[in-house]
Motif scaffolding. Structure first.
Motif, mmCIF file in Angstrom:
data_model
loop_
_atom_site.group_PDB
_atom_site.id
_atom_site.type_symbol
_atom_site.label_atom_id
_atom_site.label_comp_id
_atom_site.label_asym_id
_atom_site.label_seq_id
_atom_site.Cartn_x
_atom_site.Cartn_y
_atom_site.Cartn_z
ATOM 1 N N ALA A 74 -3.441 -2.325 -9.225
ATOM 2 C CA ALA A 74 -2.623 -2.556 -8.028
ATOM 3 C C ALA A 74 -2.297 -4.037 -7.887
ATOM 4 O O ALA A 74 -1.186 -4.412 -7.488
ATOM 5 N N GLN B 10 3.181 2.515 -11.705
ATOM 6 C CA GLN B 10 3.523 3.429 -10.617
ATOM 7 C C GLN B 10 3.828 4.829 -11.131
ATOM 8 O O GLN B 10 3.358 5.832 -10.587
ATOM 9 N N THR C 10 2.257 1.823 -3.679
ATOM 10 C CA THR C 10 1.285 1.859 -4.774
ATOM 11 C C THR C 10 0.543 3.186 -4.745
ATOM 12 O O THR C 10 -0.059 3.532 -3.728
ATOM 13 N N PRO C 11 0.572 3.954 -5.830
ATOM 14 C CA PRO C 11 -0.125 5.249 -5.835
ATOM 15 C C PRO C 11 -1.619 5.074 -5.550
ATOM 16 O O PRO C 11 -2.251 4.138 -6.048
ATOM 17 N N PRO C 12 -2.199 5.961 -4.750
ATOM 18 C CA PRO C 12 -3.623 5.847 -4.420
ATOM 19 C C PRO C 12 -4.531 5.935 -5.648
ATOM 20 O O PRO C 12 -5.649 5.431 -5.625
ATOM 21 N N SER C 13 -4.048 6.575 -6.716
ATOM 22 C CA SER C 13 -4.877 6.759 -7.908
ATOM 23 C C SER C 13 -5.017 5.483 -8.733
ATOM 24 O O SER C 13 -5.840 5.408 -9.645
ATOM 25 N N ARG D 226 0.844 -1.200 0.000
ATOM 26 C CA ARG D 226 0.000 0.000 0.000
ATOM 27 C C ARG D 226 0.881 1.252 0.000
ATOM 28 O O ARG D 226 0.544 2.261 -0.621
ATOM 29 N N SER D 227 2.034 1.176 0.665
ATOM 30 C CA SER D 227 2.917 2.348 0.770
ATOM 31 C C SER D 227 3.625 2.672 -0.540
ATOM 32 O O SER D 227 4.070 3.808 -0.737
#
Length: 922
Positions: A376, A891, A367-370, A364-365
């Motif tokens: 993902a 990414q 991987t871009p939130p978008s 999660r840290s």
């Protein structure tokens, strides 16, 4: 906030804890490799076969199913399986040799690297094991009958998975400490009936004690495995190794332990020869499959042991087995002697759950939130595959050549494979292209591996880059080793590019430059650059050869063999790679000059090299590689009489000159005023140097006063892009093709002395045996060169911004800036793996099992290359190595948009380029 996995990475880097000592370092195939080949004619595939592998001790490494080992491969752990019907245990993956497959070597198994953290604190692997007898003979015989124009005959085609009569075997590893490894194996019966499985987790030592091993590599003392007293409801093995120390393997349940020796069964393989003892490598196989109880040691000791779990699994149900491998200091409490504690129960489950949660937190840290959930998932599985593809690679050149009587240091030697590489001593963990099809490193693959690896473990990525430059790898002449089949072959020089990428990642992560890494790699890369200039520029004209240069069959001729016409090739790709090499070295020198001004001279040196190479490549007229009529670059065939003709194949060879493009930031120029003055003066005195390249310098600066070093000027850029972005030529729905679709109706044909040579558009597999016939650059999509094109477009965009737009696709009327074009290509590449509107993944083509079955469709394979028209995966099925670049692409465009790119310049792409780095979209 720092994740638990990032803390482990920090402890490993600071040498506080050796979290990476244990990992997935076994090969998927040690048989059939060059290292194990002791044949007279160098026939590696047929000297040490799959049939030999169960009975014959390896010399240089070990393989196994879902296996792990320590980082020197002293002690190994993996699975063996038996369904009660196979003629042999399933101890290793089966596949066809190069001569057996109609498209070369090919693994014929279904296995998936599902998850891994960079310290291997959590890992997960899936193997699909048929309940019917595995069709070894059918696969070999049917594929042999097919020709190169036929599809491959796959395991699913045999019917062995009909009615879902198979087991899903999930293997999970979790570390409670650097030397405390929990193993959970879950067997799910997907079939309609109850089925029995013999599950045999196996522990063994790599054989380094045999008398036939050279004294320099032979252990002083043979290691030992033996059964010991265990806690109630468990069984245990003590492992003692003179270098590793002592370990205990605890097995849940009072399970039979079968012991033998990891030594060759000479009597089976070589009739008339006797075994050194009664217990040999295939003893466990012979005990379980043949019922021969005398094949295992009743004294419960040896160098190979398996726990024989017999599981009856009901339909739709699963069974779980737990084991724990622990360094004895952690396993045995004071006063407990050699008795193994339980190590299972609630604590085991809690540790496993915690490591999985920490793996989730870590990914999660990074991987871009978008990024969408499906993207993902693709990104995580791509990175997991790369981390699972680490392998212990052992090769002692001096020793190996001695054993082949081909060491030039000794009298009476005969020249043989890799005779020039006697200096080599490789005994490291190396990122492999594919641990079954290519269980040996390839220099240019490895450079690309470091890009996605830098997302999760920049330290490992840097270590891989340094490996190829170590004195025990790099030839004294400065040449990098290509691959074990021929270390002297030539791969594209992309290590400076990767070094520069890692430098930027490091700067984003720590806000500082690792000057020691930079200086060490730069100085060695100077040696490699000099080798290229001295060896591959035949006549000192600044045009380069290099042979196949990793592109196998892309040319009408085999570029690594003497040409049927005589003469030689002046290669557009080789020359373009050297122009990029010059630019990369220039940038590295600029970074070093900030710490040591003496490197300013190197800035000037590499700037001049770029100008000379560009002038030679862009030479006008028939002697140049640029074809003004076609608007494209081609290889130049230089005949013995000095005349030249262009080989007009529209291929990736002609697109690669685009990649020799580097933006120069204002701050970079200002940091080296002395070097800049010398370069400007040189261009003033020799103005011809600047005439054929992209305009730059005063009066030609771009956005934010950026300069540009580019082989291709604006007019040629537009002409090349018009072809590249034409869906009837290079632009596929899934990326940029390696050969233009133009050749589907217009094959390139060349006649020499009554013989025809031709290049057709082949979007799938190769139709020739060139370079083994197991790769194809005449139409499919390859991730590494697509990545270089994306990089070039982004550099052009940093210079132009919105001042340069082009139709994309050609003829669509849709005008895009070059950032948008780069993103469009990246999106098309990602589309290969992502579910479409119908829930199908193009990577799996028409294979309905993978498209529709819930137990198959979300397990993603990262193939070597992809069908030029429909995106289906082709070639090696687990070449996560450079195909893992899709993770970096996901990414990159998840953290950066066009505005951020222009504002941030070169460093924008590295704002969140590694775990723990800040940045991202605001």
């Amino acid at each position: 906030m720092k994740t638990a996995e990032q803390t482990r990475l920090d402890e490993a880097r600071e040498q506080k804890a050796n979290w990476k000592q244990w990992g997935p370092y076994l090969s998927e195939r040690q048989w059939g490799t060059v290292r194990e080949d002791y044949s007279e004619g160098g026939d590696a595939w047929n000297f040490f076969t799959h049939d030999h592998a169960r009975s014959r001790a390896y010399r240089w490494g070990e393989d196994g199913l879902a296996g792990i080992s320590d980082d020197k491969q002293g002690l190994c752990f993996a699975l063996a399986l038996w369904n009660g019907k196979d003629a042999i245990l399933k101890e290793r993956l089966f596949g066809l040799t190069n001569s057996e497959g109609n498209h070369g070597e090919d693994v014929k198994e279904y296995y998936f690297y599902l998850d891994s953290t960079p310290t291997h604190s959590y890992m997960k692997y899936l193997y699909k094991y048929p309940q019917a007898a595995y069709p070894y003979a059918d696969l070999v015989d049917t594929n042999r009958r097919r020709n190169r124009n036929d599809m491959e005959y796959e395991l699913l085609d045999t019917g062995v998975f009909n009615d879902d009569r198979y087991f899903d075997v999930f293997v999970e590893y979790a570390k409670d400490g650097p030397g405390d490894i929990l193993v959970q194996i879950t067997v799910a019966n997907r079939g309609p009936d109850a089925a029995e499985l013999h599950l045999l987790p196996t522990l063994w030592f790599r054989n380094d004690w045999a008398p036939w091993i050279a004294e320099s590599n032979r252990a002083e003392k043979k290691p030992m495995l033996r059964q010991i007293e265990a806690a109630a409801g468990t069984s245990a093995v003590a492992a003692a190794h003179p270098l590793l120390g002592e370990f205990i393997l605890s097995c849940e349940g009072e399970v039979p332990l079968l012991f033998t020796e990891n030594e060759t069964n000479h009597a089976r393989l070589f009739p008339g020869h006797h075994n050194d003892g009664p217990y040999v490598k295939d003893g466990i196989n012979n005990c379980v499959v043949q019922g021969n109880q005398d094949a295992v040691n009743p004294d419960k000791q040896g160098t190979k042991v398996a726990a024989n779990y017999r599981l009856m699994v009901e339909p739709g149900q699963s069974a779980t087995v737990r084991l724990r491998l622990t360094a004895q200091a952690a396993a045995v409490k004071p006063g407990k002697g050699k008795t193994a504690p339980s190590g299972f129960g609630a604590e085991f489950d809690q540790i496993l759950a915690a490591r999985l949660q920490e793996a989730d937190d870590f990914y999660r840290s990074v991987t871009p939130p978008s990024v969408t959930p499906d993207a993902a998932k693709v990104m995580r599985q791509a990175l997991a595959g790369m981390l699972w593809s680490k392998q212990f690679f052992f090769f002692d050149g001096d020793n190996w050549l001695d054993e082949h009587n081909s060491n030039p240091l000794h009298s009476g030697y005969r020249y043989g494979r890799n005779s020039e590489w006697f200096h080599m001593l490789n005994q490291d963990i190396v990122s492999m292209p594919d641990k079954w099809e290519y269980p040996w490193y390839a220099a240019w693959d490895l450079a690309f591996h470091t890009l996605p690896l830098s997302i999760v473990d920049p330290d490992f990525a840097k270590a891989q880059m340094k490996l190829m430059l170590k004195g025990t790898y790099l030839h004294p002449s400065g040449q990098m080793p290509a691959y074990e089949w021929n270390f002297s072959d030539v791969n594209p020089p992309v290590h400076a590019f990767a070094t520069l990428f890692l430098l930027r990642t490091e700067q984003a992560l720590h806000g500082a430059t690792d000057v020691d890494f930079l200086r060490e790699t730069f100085n060695k890369l100077v040696l490699n650059f000099t080798w290229w200039v001295n060896r591959k520029d035949r006549f000192g004209k600044n045009v380069f050869e290099g042979g196949f240069l990793g592109l196998d069959n892309i040319s009408v001729f085999d570029r690594s063999s003497p040409l049927p016409t005589g003469g030689h090739l002046e290669q557009a790709d080789g020359t373009a790679w050297m122009a990029l090499f010059s630019q990369n070295m220039l940038e590295l020198a600029v970074a070093l000059a900030a710490h040591d001004r003496t490197y300013e001279d190197m800035v000037v040196k590499f700037a001049e090299h770029f100008y000379y190479i560009a002038l030679a490549m862009n030479k006008p007229g028939q002697d140049g590689m640029w074809d003004e009529e076609d608007g494209f670059y081609y290889d130049l065939l230089r005949l013995p009489d000095g005349s030249a003709t262009r080989l007009k194949v529209r291929s990736m060879v002609g697109l690669l000159p685009l990649c020799a493009t580097t933006v120069v930031e204002k701050a970079q120029r200002e940091s080296i005023p002395g070097a800049m003055a010398q370069v400007i003066e040189r261009l003033r005195r020799i103005p011809e140097l600047a005439k054929s390249i992209h305009p730059t310098g005063p009066g030609h600066l771009g956005v934010a006063d950026r300069g540009i070093l580019a082989m291709v000027n604006p007019e040629r850029l537009r002409r090349i892009l018009t072809k590249m972005l034409d869906e009837n030529e290079f632009l596929s729905p899934y990326g940029i093709r390696s050969l233009s679709r133009f050749h589907e109706r217009n094959p390139f044909v060349f006649h020499v002395q009554g013989q025809e040579f031709r290049v057709d558009y082949l979007p799938a597999e190769s139709n020739s045996g060139m370079f083994g016939g197991n790769s194809n650059w005449r139409g499919p999509i390859w991730l590494p060169v697509n990545t270089m094109i994306i990089r070039a477009l982004l550099n052009y965009y940093l210079y132009y911004g919105d001042n340069f737009k082009i139709e994309c696709p050609t003829g669509s009327g849709n005008m895009m800036n070059l950032f948008a074009v780069a993103k469009e290509i990246a999106d098309r590449l990602g589309r290969i793996f992502l579910q479409d509107e119908n829930g199908r993944r193009p990577v799996y083509g028409g294979t309905e099992k993978f498209q529709n079955d819930p137990h198959w469709r979300d397990y993603i394979l990262f193939y070597e290359y992809f069908h030029g028209d429909n995106g289906a995966g082709l070639g090696a099925s687990h070449q996560t190595g450079w195909t893992g670049l899709v993770a970096k692409s996901i990414q990159l465009f998840g953290i950066m948009d066009a505005e951020q790119a222009l504002a941030g310049g070169k460093l924008a792409a590295f704002a969140k380029g590694a775990p723990g780095a800040g940045g991202g979209k605001k």
